[in-house]
Design a protein around this motif. Sequence first.
Motif, PDB file in Angstrom:
ATOM      1  N   GLY A 211       0.988  -0.988  -0.041  1.00  0.00           N
ATOM      2  CA  GLY A 211      -0.165  -0.017   0.003  1.00  0.00           C
ATOM      3  C   GLY A 211       0.889   0.955   0.238  1.00  0.00           C
ATOM      4  O   GLY A 211       1.745   1.104   0.924  1.00  0.00           O
ATOM      5  N   SER A 213       1.157   5.641  -0.609  1.00  0.00           N
ATOM      6  CA  SER A 213       0.304   6.933  -0.726  1.00  0.00           C
ATOM      7  C   SER A 213       0.672   7.742   0.248  1.00  0.00           C
ATOM      8  O   SER A 213       1.377   7.425   1.146  1.00  0.00           O
ATOM      9  CB  SER A 213      -1.099   6.662  -1.131  1.00  0.00           C
ATOM     10  OG  SER A 213      -1.636   6.361   0.351  1.00  0.00           O
ATOM     11  N   LYS A 219      -6.979   7.928   1.611  1.00  0.00           N
ATOM     12  CA  LYS A 219      -6.263   6.978   0.860  1.00  0.00           C
ATOM     13  C   LYS A 219      -6.592   5.304   1.150  1.00  0.00           C
ATOM     14  O   LYS A 219      -6.135   4.494   0.313  1.00  0.00           O
ATOM     15  CB  LYS A 219      -4.789   7.070   1.059  1.00  0.00           C
ATOM     16  CG  LYS A 219      -4.192   8.522   0.267  1.00  0.00           C
ATOM     17  CD  LYS A 219      -4.381   8.620  -1.095  1.00  0.00           C
ATOM     18  CE  LYS A 219      -3.714   9.948  -1.477  1.00  0.00           C
ATOM     19  NZ  LYS A 219      -3.841   9.833  -2.959  1.00  0.00           N
ATOM     20  N   LEU A 279      -0.276  -4.466  -5.291  1.00  0.00           N
ATOM     21  CA  LEU A 279      -0.538  -3.351  -5.105  1.00  0.00           C
ATOM     22  C   LEU A 279      -2.073  -3.099  -4.569  1.00  0.00           C
ATOM     23  O   LEU A 279      -2.894  -3.181  -5.695  1.00  0.00           O
ATOM     24  CB  LEU A 279       0.078  -2.170  -5.912  1.00  0.00           C
ATOM     25  CG  LEU A 279      -0.477  -0.828  -5.616  1.00  0.00           C
ATOM     26  CD1 LEU A 279       0.227  -0.168  -4.509  1.00  0.00           C
ATOM     27  CD2 LEU A 279      -0.285   0.313  -6.754  1.00  0.00           C
ATOM     28  N   PHE A 281      -4.867  -0.374  -3.864  1.00  0.00           N
ATOM     29  CA  PHE A 281      -5.199   0.767  -4.084  1.00  0.00           C
ATOM     30  C   PHE A 281      -6.611   1.381  -4.010  1.00  0.00           C
ATOM     31  O   PHE A 281      -7.293   1.245  -4.804  1.00  0.00           O
ATOM     32  CB  PHE A 281      -4.656   1.516  -5.413  1.00  0.00           C
ATOM     33  CG  PHE A 281      -4.382   2.957  -5.624  1.00  0.00           C
ATOM     34  CD1 PHE A 281      -3.432   3.505  -5.263  1.00  0.00           C
ATOM     35  CD2 PHE A 281      -5.504   3.608  -6.291  1.00  0.00           C
ATOM     36  CE1 PHE A 281      -3.348   4.929  -5.234  1.00  0.00           C
ATOM     37  CE2 PHE A 281      -5.385   5.215  -6.259  1.00  0.00           C
ATOM     38  CZ  PHE A 281      -4.136   5.908  -5.657  1.00  0.00           C
ATOM     39  N   GLU A 285      -9.768   8.046  -6.282  1.00  0.00           N
ATOM     40  CA  GLU A 285      -8.851   9.035  -6.945  1.00  0.00           C
ATOM     41  C   GLU A 285      -9.512   9.782  -8.458  1.00  0.00           C
ATOM     42  O   GLU A 285     -10.258   8.792  -9.202  1.00  0.00           O
ATOM     43  CB  GLU A 285      -7.637   8.544  -7.423  1.00  0.00           C
ATOM     44  CG  GLU A 285      -6.795   8.345  -6.221  1.00  0.00           C
ATOM     45  CD  GLU A 285      -6.172   9.520  -5.409  1.00  0.00           C
ATOM     46  OE1 GLU A 285      -6.672  10.740  -5.801  1.00  0.00           O
ATOM     47  OE2 GLU A 285      -5.516   9.236  -4.501  1.00  0.00           O
ATOM     48  N   GLY A 288      -5.512   8.459 -10.679  1.00  0.00           N
ATOM     49  CA  GLY A 288      -4.372   7.490  -9.993  1.00  0.00           C
ATOM     50  C   GLY A 288      -3.154   7.041 -10.668  1.00  0.00           C
ATOM     51  O   GLY A 288      -3.052   6.401 -11.523  1.00  0.00           O
ATOM     52  N   MET A 290      -0.433   6.010  -9.199  1.00  0.00           N
ATOM     53  CA  MET A 290       0.723   4.985  -8.680  1.00  0.00           C
ATOM     54  C   MET A 290       0.148   3.452  -9.436  1.00  0.00           C
ATOM     55  O   MET A 290       0.676   2.711  -9.622  1.00  0.00           O
ATOM     56  CB  MET A 290       0.235   4.891  -7.170  1.00  0.00           C
ATOM     57  CG  MET A 290       1.178   5.880  -6.600  1.00  0.00           C
ATOM     58  SD  MET A 290       1.206   5.478  -4.900  1.00  0.00           S
ATOM     59  CE  MET A 290       2.926   6.589  -4.317  1.00  0.00           C
ATOM     60  N   PRO A 291      -1.454   3.358  -9.505  1.00  0.00           N
ATOM     61  CA  PRO A 291      -1.531   1.996 -10.284  1.00  0.00           C
ATOM     62  C   PRO A 291      -0.958   1.806 -11.507  1.00  0.00           C
ATOM     63  O   PRO A 291      -0.646   0.625 -11.761  1.00  0.00           O
ATOM     64  CB  PRO A 291      -3.368   2.137 -10.239  1.00  0.00           C
ATOM     65  CG  PRO A 291      -3.649   2.930  -9.217  1.00  0.00           C
ATOM     66  CD  PRO A 291      -2.219   3.988  -9.140  1.00  0.00           C
ATOM     67  N   VAL A 301      -2.596  -5.110  -9.561  1.00  0.00           N
ATOM     68  CA  VAL A 301      -3.253  -3.890  -8.697  1.00  0.00           C
ATOM     69  C   VAL A 301      -4.761  -4.173  -8.533  1.00  0.00           C
ATOM     70  O   VAL A 301      -5.390  -4.481  -9.490  1.00  0.00           O
ATOM     71  CB  VAL A 301      -3.318  -2.495  -9.442  1.00  0.00           C
ATOM     72  CG1 VAL A 301      -3.937  -1.235  -8.637  1.00  0.00           C
ATOM     73  CG2 VAL A 301      -1.713  -2.111  -9.842  1.00  0.00           C
ATOM     74  N   VAL A 303      -7.970  -2.337  -7.184  1.00  0.00           N
ATOM     75  CA  VAL A 303      -8.723  -0.890  -7.159  1.00  0.00           C
ATOM     76  C   VAL A 303     -10.161  -1.097  -6.967  1.00  0.00           C
ATOM     77  O   VAL A 303     -10.857  -1.910  -7.193  1.00  0.00           O
ATOM     78  CB  VAL A 303      -8.422  -0.024  -8.155  1.00  0.00           C
ATOM     79  CG1 VAL A 303      -6.730  -0.023  -8.406  1.00  0.00           C
ATOM     80  CG2 VAL A 303      -8.967  -0.526  -9.542  1.00  0.00           C
ATOM     81  N   ALA A 309      -9.011   5.298 -10.939  1.00  0.00           N
ATOM     82  CA  ALA A 309      -8.157   4.337 -11.162  1.00  0.00           C
ATOM     83  C   ALA A 309      -8.507   3.047 -11.407  1.00  0.00           C
ATOM     84  O   ALA A 309      -7.713   2.361 -12.333  1.00  0.00           O
ATOM     85  CB  ALA A 309      -7.607   3.908  -9.647  1.00  0.00           C
TER      86      ALA A 309
END
Length: 373
Positions: A211, A213, A219, A279, A281, A285, A288, A290-291, A301, A303, A309
Amino acid sequence: MAGLIIHEWIERHGGSENVVDEMAAAFPDADIHCLWNNAPDRYPGRSVTESWLARTPLRKSKAAALPFMPATWAATRVSKADFVLISSHAFAHHAGGRQTPDGPERFVYVHTPARYLWAPELDVRGGNVIARAVAPSLRRIDRKRAQDGATFAANSDYIRLRMERSWGVEAEVIHPPVRVEYLQSVPSWADRLSAEDAYLFSTLPSEYVLGASRFVDYKRLDVAIRAGELAGLPVVLAGAGPQHAELQALADAATVPVIIMTRPSDELLFALYQAASLLVFAAVEDFGIMPVEAMALGTPVLVVAEGGASESVLALNGGVVVTSLDDASLRNGVTKALSVDMAPAQAAAGAEFGLETFRARLISWVTSSSVRT
């Protein structure tokens, strides 16, 4: 084309600033204008001008400056530019006022309509006393200015729909740039770590749920911990923020090991992506980043369906989108995500979300206006 790029305010770090970086690269002859510039060395050799707010104490408080922003942007002169390219997440789309037949065409790239006005449930700033007091009048002004004749793009379909509901305008979707090419240029980010980071990295388990962020409530890093517990996998949390103590308490009480990596360097974060099993997430968002970074490095990922995301995960088939965060849905989602073949997603990430793709789509959007009109 000698254009003018407009952005709300310029900071040393920020996702919207990264978009402006690519706008500047796509249109190297364009000047830049903002309310205030807190990173004066960010665009060397380029004219970067500021509004009157930059010469006042208001530049230190976005909340206090908020009531002055719409009028300041509306009074901004843009007539000397061949075109105006605006990066907006507050009121920059007001720049130049109403579109006139002889004025430069304005193209507005929208990160989001101001969330503290239009989605206060997703932004704690919407509860600010000043924001609540001025919100009704600012919403009326904001909607009216959005309908003044600009051409719009949204950073995700999620934001396109928010723009339609909030402003009553249409937009095409141009996903924001992600540094896919740079991420994929290094086969093993673990080999690029400093001695200190390499030691920290060496202490991690061979498999873990990640995780990553800022450590803030929305988050939902607690979901990463719960996902690890449901899967029987250790958890690594990477970031920093005011929720650190609360997350530490959850980590201490968890049924699996939870390691908190505070303020990881970029290189360490990328190594964490590469080594992670998954990940998680769970934040809602606007897009997003980061994904996409994780998928570009070969990590699946998980989400939530709400938010932008999910669009990247579905576009790359690089993980799982869950509609609920109850234990059964989360357990099933983790199991499916862990079995995803990431090779196709990793190969497609650059063509879908890379910097060159963004620049090409941006240039096409701006330069094809004559075809639309």
